[in-house]
Design a protein around this motif. Sequence first.
Motif, PDB file in Angstrom:
ATOM      1  N   LEU A  31      -3.699   5.774 -57.015  1.00 44.27           N
ATOM      2  CA  LEU A  31      -3.384   6.841 -56.065  1.00 44.27           C
ATOM      3  C   LEU A  31      -4.236   6.712 -54.796  1.00 44.27           C
ATOM      4  CD1 LEU A  31      -2.922   9.987 -58.341  1.00 44.27           C
ATOM      5  CD2 LEU A  31      -1.189   8.808 -56.994  1.00 44.27           C
ATOM      6  N   ALA A  32      -5.498   6.401 -54.945  1.00 47.04           N
ATOM      7  CA  ALA A  32      -6.374   6.228 -53.785  1.00 47.04           C
ATOM      8  C   ALA A  32      -5.885   5.053 -52.929  1.00 47.04           C
ATOM      9  CB  ALA A  32      -7.814   6.019 -54.230  1.00 47.04           C
ATOM     10  N   ALA A  33      -5.466   3.961 -53.560  1.00 47.75           N
ATOM     11  CA  ALA A  33      -4.964   2.800 -52.816  1.00 47.75           C
ATOM     12  C   ALA A  33      -3.687   3.157 -52.060  1.00 47.75           C
ATOM     13  CB  ALA A  33      -4.717   1.629 -53.758  1.00 47.75           C
ATOM     14  N   ILE A  34      -2.783   3.891 -52.663  1.00 48.55           N
ATOM     15  CA  ILE A  34      -1.538   4.306 -52.002  1.00 48.55           C
ATOM     16  C   ILE A  34      -1.844   5.213 -50.814  1.00 48.55           C
ATOM     17  CG2 ILE A  34       0.552   5.700 -52.301  1.00 48.55           C
ATOM     18  CD1 ILE A  34       0.735   4.568 -55.155  1.00 48.55           C
ATOM     19  N   ILE A  35      -2.755   6.132 -50.969  1.00 47.92           N
ATOM     20  CA  ILE A  35      -3.122   7.041 -49.872  1.00 47.92           C
ATOM     21  C   ILE A  35      -3.720   6.254 -48.708  1.00 47.92           C
ATOM     22  CG2 ILE A  35      -4.724   8.900 -49.230  1.00 47.92           C
ATOM     23  CD1 ILE A  35      -4.198  10.106 -52.044  1.00 47.92           C
ATOM     24  N   VAL A  36      -4.587   5.305 -48.995  1.00 47.47           N
ATOM     25  CA  VAL A  36      -5.193   4.485 -47.938  1.00 47.47           C
ATOM     26  C   VAL A  36      -4.117   3.682 -47.208  1.00 47.47           C
ATOM     27  CG1 VAL A  36      -6.710   2.496 -47.516  1.00 47.47           C
ATOM     28  CG2 VAL A  36      -7.488   4.377 -48.964  1.00 47.47           C
ATOM     29  N   ILE A  37      -3.182   3.081 -47.924  1.00 45.93           N
ATOM     30  CA  ILE A  37      -2.116   2.288 -47.303  1.00 45.93           C
ATOM     31  C   ILE A  37      -1.237   3.165 -46.413  1.00 45.93           C
ATOM     32  CG2 ILE A  37       0.009   0.999 -47.805  1.00 45.93           C
ATOM     33  CD1 ILE A  37      -1.456  -0.135 -50.277  1.00 45.93           C
ATOM     34  N   VAL A  38      -0.866   4.350 -46.874  1.00 46.37           N
ATOM     35  CA  VAL A  38      -0.027   5.258 -46.078  1.00 46.37           C
ATOM     36  C   VAL A  38      -0.752   5.683 -44.811  1.00 46.37           C
ATOM     37  CG1 VAL A  38       1.012   7.568 -46.065  1.00 46.37           C
ATOM     38  CG2 VAL A  38       1.379   6.047 -48.006  1.00 46.37           C
ATOM     39  N   VAL A  39      -2.014   6.000 -44.905  1.00 48.44           N
ATOM     40  CA  VAL A  39      -2.783   6.414 -43.730  1.00 48.44           C
ATOM     41  C   VAL A  39      -2.861   5.270 -42.711  1.00 48.44           C
ATOM     42  CG1 VAL A  39      -5.115   7.042 -42.933  1.00 48.44           C
ATOM     43  CG2 VAL A  39      -4.098   8.222 -44.891  1.00 48.44           C
ATOM     44  N   VAL A  40      -3.116   4.060 -43.180  1.00 47.02           N
ATOM     45  CA  VAL A  40      -3.196   2.907 -42.275  1.00 47.02           C
ATOM     46  C   VAL A  40      -1.852   2.680 -41.581  1.00 47.02           C
ATOM     47  CG1 VAL A  40      -3.458   0.396 -42.206  1.00 47.02           C
ATOM     48  CG2 VAL A  40      -5.110   1.784 -43.452  1.00 47.02           C
ATOM     49  N   VAL A  41      -0.748   2.774 -42.297  1.00 43.32           N
ATOM     50  CA  VAL A  41       0.576   2.565 -41.703  1.00 43.32           C
ATOM     51  C   VAL A  41       0.883   3.648 -40.671  1.00 43.32           C
ATOM     52  CG1 VAL A  41       3.058   2.588 -42.206  1.00 43.32           C
ATOM     53  CG2 VAL A  41       1.524   1.254 -43.623  1.00 43.32           C
ATOM     54  N   VAL A  42       0.602   4.896 -40.975  1.00 41.68           N
ATOM     55  CA  VAL A  42       0.881   5.988 -40.044  1.00 41.68           C
ATOM     56  C   VAL A  42       0.063   5.838 -38.769  1.00 41.68           C
ATOM     57  CG1 VAL A  42       0.601   8.489 -39.710  1.00 41.68           C
ATOM     58  CG2 VAL A  42       1.660   7.616 -41.797  1.00 41.68           C
ATOM     59  N   VAL A  43      -1.212   5.531 -38.906  1.00 45.55           N
ATOM     60  CA  VAL A  43      -2.064   5.361 -37.723  1.00 45.55           C
ATOM     61  C   VAL A  43      -1.587   4.177 -36.890  1.00 45.55           C
ATOM     62  CG1 VAL A  43      -4.416   4.748 -36.985  1.00 45.55           C
ATOM     63  CG2 VAL A  43      -4.066   6.494 -38.733  1.00 45.55           C
ATOM     64  N   THR A  44      -1.238   3.082 -37.524  1.00 43.73           N
ATOM     65  CA  THR A  44      -0.741   1.899 -36.807  1.00 43.73           C
ATOM     66  C   THR A  44       0.554   2.211 -36.066  1.00 43.73           C
ATOM     67  OG1 THR A  44      -1.721   0.480 -38.486  1.00 43.73           O
ATOM     68  CG2 THR A  44      -0.056  -0.512 -37.067  1.00 43.73           C
ATOM     69  N   MET A  45       1.466   2.924 -36.681  1.00 45.78           N
ATOM     70  CA  MET A  45       2.737   3.267 -36.034  1.00 45.78           C
ATOM     71  C   MET A  45       2.513   4.192 -34.839  1.00 45.78           C
ATOM     72  SD  MET A  45       4.948   1.474 -37.467  1.00 45.78           S
ATOM     73  CE  MET A  45       6.419   2.143 -36.795  1.00 45.78           C
ATOM     74  N   LYS A  46       1.584   5.128 -34.947  1.00 50.40           N
ATOM     75  CA  LYS A  46       1.303   6.014 -33.812  1.00 50.40           C
ATOM     76  C   LYS A  46       0.718   5.237 -32.645  1.00 50.40           C
ATOM     77  CE  LYS A  46       0.994  10.451 -35.961  1.00 50.40           C
ATOM     78  NZ  LYS A  46       0.495  11.788 -35.818  1.00 50.40           N
ATOM     79  N   ILE A  47      -0.163   4.307 -32.930  1.00 55.54           N
ATOM     80  CA  ILE A  47      -0.752   3.497 -31.863  1.00 55.54           C
ATOM     81  C   ILE A  47       0.307   2.610 -31.232  1.00 55.54           C
ATOM     82  CG2 ILE A  47      -2.362   1.598 -31.403  1.00 55.54           C
ATOM     83  CD1 ILE A  47      -4.231   2.866 -33.493  1.00 55.54           C
ATOM     84  N   ALA A  48       1.157   1.997 -32.058  1.00 62.65           N
ATOM     85  CA  ALA A  48       2.207   1.113 -31.533  1.00 62.65           C
ATOM     86  C   ALA A  48       3.233   1.885 -30.716  1.00 62.65           C
ATOM     87  CB  ALA A  48       2.895   0.378 -32.681  1.00 62.65           C
ATOM     88  N   SER A  49       3.609   3.079 -31.156  1.00 62.03           N
ATOM     89  CA  SER A  49       4.606   3.853 -30.413  1.00 62.03           C
ATOM     90  C   SER A  49       4.021   4.430 -29.125  1.00 62.03           C
ATOM     91  CB  SER A  49       5.187   4.962 -31.280  1.00 62.03           C
ATOM     92  OG  SER A  49       4.194   5.939 -31.547  1.00 62.03           O
ATOM     93  N   LYS A  50       2.725   4.644 -29.077  1.00 61.22           N
ATOM     94  CA  LYS A  50       2.103   5.156 -27.865  1.00 61.22           C
ATOM     95  C   LYS A  50       2.095   4.083 -26.774  1.00 61.22           C
ATOM     96  CE  LYS A  50      -1.462   7.742 -28.496  1.00 61.22           C
ATOM     97  NZ  LYS A  50      -2.811   8.220 -28.790  1.00 61.22           N
ATOM     98  N   ASN A  51       1.953   2.821 -27.150  1.00 66.62           N
ATOM     99  CA  ASN A  51       1.913   1.724 -26.185  1.00 66.62           C
ATOM    100  C   ASN A  51       3.305   1.246 -25.773  1.00 66.62           C
ATOM    101  OD1 ASN A  51      -0.853   1.780 -26.269  1.00 66.62           O
ATOM    102  ND2 ASN A  51      -1.021   0.159 -27.806  1.00 66.62           N
ATOM    103  N   ALA A  52       4.314   1.562 -26.542  1.00 65.06           N
ATOM    104  CA  ALA A  52       5.675   1.099 -26.242  1.00 65.06           C
ATOM    105  C   ALA A  52       6.288   1.963 -25.150  1.00 65.06           C
ATOM    106  CB  ALA A  52       6.546   1.158 -27.494  1.00 65.06           C
TER     107      ALA A  52
END
Length: 184
Positions: free
Chosen positions: A39-60
């Motif tokens: 569960l901790a690994a899944i939570i970490v992966i989801v957080v990393v993906v969400v943060v990455t998508m927000k950064i990528a969409s902000k620059n696009a």
Amino acid sequence: MADDEDINLDDGGSGGAPEKKGGLGGLLPGLLKWVIIALAAIIVIVVVVVVTMKIASKNATRVTAIPTSEEYVSGQREVYDWYTSLGIIQTTTCDEPPATVRIDVALAYKKDDKTTSTEITQRTVELKAFLRRYFSSKTASELRNTANEDALENEIKNGINDKILSSSRIRDVAFLQKDVIEQN
């Protein structure tokens, strides 16, 4: 072997290894530990993906309007009426020795545009003279090259619209026949 007599084997746990519990007592803590790690690994992966998508969409850059050409506004090209009554025009090129050019040109105008049709009909003599002069100013190699055809059609369209027609515009030019005959 006298030493063996001193050892008390019946002593209740003071000198030996602890006894293992059987059943669910030992399995439940181990299973719970691995579920928490997953569960901790899944939570970490989801957080990393969400943060990455927000950064990528902000620059696009976002596209707010798609430029469209008037030909493709309705999803298809505009249908034209064609004026094909100019007939075959024959002239020579500016080469030495000159080549003979036989050309049949069709002029496109907006569908059901009676004004343009009437003006083209009234200016047929001027149109033929313009086309004769235009083709006699070209070389045989320019006219024979099929990659040049679009440029030739565009030059003719612009020349007719600028120099001959006054109250209307043609939309396109097409060659129904184009023969370049070199003389040996």
